[in-house]
Scaffold this motif. Structure first.
Motif, PDB file in Angstrom:
ATOM      1  N   ALA A 150       0.881  -1.034  -0.124  1.00 49.11           N
ATOM      2  CA  ALA A 150      -0.075  -0.148   0.077  1.00 49.11           C
ATOM      3  C   ALA A 150       0.851   1.294   0.000  1.00 49.11           C
ATOM      4  O   ALA A 150       0.573   2.231  -0.550  1.00 49.11           O
ATOM      5  CB  ALA A 150      -1.065  -0.105   1.258  1.00 49.11           C
ATOM      6  N   LEU A 151       2.080   1.536   0.610  1.00 54.75           N
ATOM      7  CA  LEU A 151       2.795   2.489   0.928  1.00 54.75           C
ATOM      8  C   LEU A 151       4.054   2.502  -0.121  1.00 54.75           C
ATOM      9  O   LEU A 151       4.436   3.715  -0.362  1.00 54.75           O
ATOM     10  CB  LEU A 151       3.283   2.511   2.450  1.00 54.75           C
ATOM     11  N   ARG A 152       4.565   1.644  -0.384  1.00 55.02           N
ATOM     12  CA  ARG A 152       5.670   1.624  -1.485  1.00 55.02           C
ATOM     13  C   ARG A 152       5.353   1.627  -2.802  1.00 55.02           C
ATOM     14  O   ARG A 152       4.608   1.261  -3.209  1.00 55.02           O
ATOM     15  CB  ARG A 152       6.736   0.618  -0.994  1.00 55.02           C
ATOM     16  N   SER A 153       6.361   2.419  -3.270  1.00 53.66           N
ATOM     17  CA  SER A 153       6.402   2.458  -5.111  1.00 53.66           C
ATOM     18  C   SER A 153       6.958   0.910  -5.435  1.00 53.66           C
ATOM     19  O   SER A 153       7.606   0.302  -4.589  1.00 53.66           O
ATOM     20  CB  SER A 153       7.250   3.570  -5.508  1.00 53.66           C
TER      21      SER A 153
ATOM     22  N   MET B 170       9.782  -8.359  -4.592  1.00 56.44           N
ATOM     23  CA  MET B 170       8.567  -9.084  -5.262  1.00 56.44           C
ATOM     24  C   MET B 170       8.691  -8.782  -6.736  1.00 56.44           C
ATOM     25  O   MET B 170       8.455  -7.748  -7.260  1.00 56.44           O
ATOM     26  CB  MET B 170       7.292  -8.404  -4.753  1.00 56.44           C
ATOM     27  N   ALA B 171       9.617  -9.611  -7.449  1.00 55.56           N
ATOM     28  CA  ALA B 171       9.776  -9.615  -8.853  1.00 55.56           C
ATOM     29  C   ALA B 171       8.533  -9.384  -9.595  1.00 55.56           C
ATOM     30  O   ALA B 171       8.645  -8.850 -10.630  1.00 55.56           O
ATOM     31  CB  ALA B 171      10.674 -10.476  -9.165  1.00 55.56           C
ATOM     32  N   TRP B 172       7.391  -9.620  -9.296  1.00 57.24           N
ATOM     33  CA  TRP B 172       5.966  -9.752 -10.147  1.00 57.24           C
ATOM     34  C   TRP B 172       5.425  -8.457 -10.036  1.00 57.24           C
ATOM     35  O   TRP B 172       4.383  -8.241 -10.843  1.00 57.24           O
ATOM     36  CB  TRP B 172       5.359 -10.856  -9.217  1.00 57.24           C
ATOM     37  N   VAL B 173       5.995  -7.338  -9.271  1.00 58.95           N
ATOM     38  CA  VAL B 173       5.128  -6.055  -9.529  1.00 58.95           C
ATOM     39  C   VAL B 173       5.254  -5.681 -10.761  1.00 58.95           C
ATOM     40  O   VAL B 173       4.255  -4.744 -11.025  1.00 58.95           O
ATOM     41  CB  VAL B 173       5.617  -5.081  -8.320  1.00 58.95           C
ATOM     42  N   ASP B 174       6.240  -6.011 -11.454  1.00 54.45           N
ATOM     43  CA  ASP B 174       6.278  -5.264 -12.975  1.00 54.45           C
ATOM     44  C   ASP B 174       5.227  -5.603 -13.641  1.00 54.45           C
ATOM     45  O   ASP B 174       4.978  -4.889 -14.868  1.00 54.45           O
ATOM     46  CB  ASP B 174       7.655  -5.216 -13.545  1.00 54.45           C
TER      47      ASP B 174
ATOM     48  N   PRO C  69      -2.981  -0.238  -9.907  1.00 50.76           N
ATOM     49  CA  PRO C  69      -4.279  -0.185  -8.922  1.00 50.76           C
ATOM     50  C   PRO C  69      -4.628  -1.778  -8.640  1.00 50.76           C
ATOM     51  O   PRO C  69      -5.066  -2.039  -7.630  1.00 50.76           O
ATOM     52  CB  PRO C  69      -5.256   0.220 -10.129  1.00 50.76           C
ATOM     53  N   ALA C  70      -4.007  -2.782  -9.356  1.00 51.82           N
ATOM     54  CA  ALA C  70      -4.302  -4.158  -9.008  1.00 51.82           C
ATOM     55  C   ALA C  70      -3.051  -4.427  -7.759  1.00 51.82           C
ATOM     56  O   ALA C  70      -3.661  -5.062  -6.847  1.00 51.82           O
ATOM     57  CB  ALA C  70      -3.793  -5.033 -10.103  1.00 51.82           C
ATOM     58  N   LEU C  71      -1.987  -3.814  -7.826  1.00 55.90           N
ATOM     59  CA  LEU C  71      -1.106  -3.773  -6.624  1.00 55.90           C
ATOM     60  C   LEU C  71      -1.751  -3.242  -5.310  1.00 55.90           C
ATOM     61  O   LEU C  71      -1.817  -3.935  -4.330  1.00 55.90           O
ATOM     62  CB  LEU C  71      -0.017  -3.184  -6.859  1.00 55.90           C
ATOM     63  N   ARG C  72      -2.404  -2.218  -5.485  1.00 58.87           N
ATOM     64  CA  ARG C  72      -2.966  -1.595  -4.396  1.00 58.87           C
ATOM     65  C   ARG C  72      -4.225  -2.285  -3.761  1.00 58.87           C
ATOM     66  O   ARG C  72      -4.452  -2.221  -2.763  1.00 58.87           O
ATOM     67  CB  ARG C  72      -3.378  -0.262  -4.678  1.00 58.87           C
TER      68      ARG C  72
END
Length: 116
Positions: A24-27, A35-39, A44-47
């Motif tokens: 929620a807080l980190r870019s 977390m290599a999958w964040v790319d 919005p899905a991450l949040r």
């Protein structure tokens, strides 16, 4: 709620409070080393994942005698979250799904203990 439930649900809730707060807080740039999958996931899905993890953690921690449904609902949601996370890891070439499997089993145990 039994002592066994709290032994299982307490650490699980703490894990998801931490994980959800990070998401929620980190870019995404600051999350990438962990977390290599964040790319591969839109912001919005991450949040949304962060919100679901935080709500799940709160649901595990707030069961009372008058309102017993949050614990099983939260445990079910967190177990389903991990079932969805496994394909995300595998399709991205990340074969490290042991944590996902452990979190699934612990959430399933919390579900079982919350209704037992």
């Amino acid at each position: 709620m039994t002592t066994a439930y709290w032994i299982v649900a307490g650490p699980l809730a703490l894990f998801y409070l931490y994980s959800g707060a990070l998401k929620a807080l980190r870019s995404p740039d600051r999350l990438r080393p962990m977390m290599a999958w964040v790319d591969r996931v839109p912001l919005p899905a991450l949040r949304t994942l962060a919100a679901l993890e935080l709500l799940g953690a709160v649901g595990l921690l707030l069961p009372t005698a008058l309102l017993a449904w949050p614990a099983p609902a939260a445990a079910t949601g967190l177990a389903l979250l991990q079932l969805g996370a496994i394909p995300v890891h595998l399709t991205g070439g990340d074969r490290r799904i042991a944590l996902n499997l452990v979190l699934f089993v612990v959430a399933a145990a919390a579900l079982w203990l919350s209704v037992a």
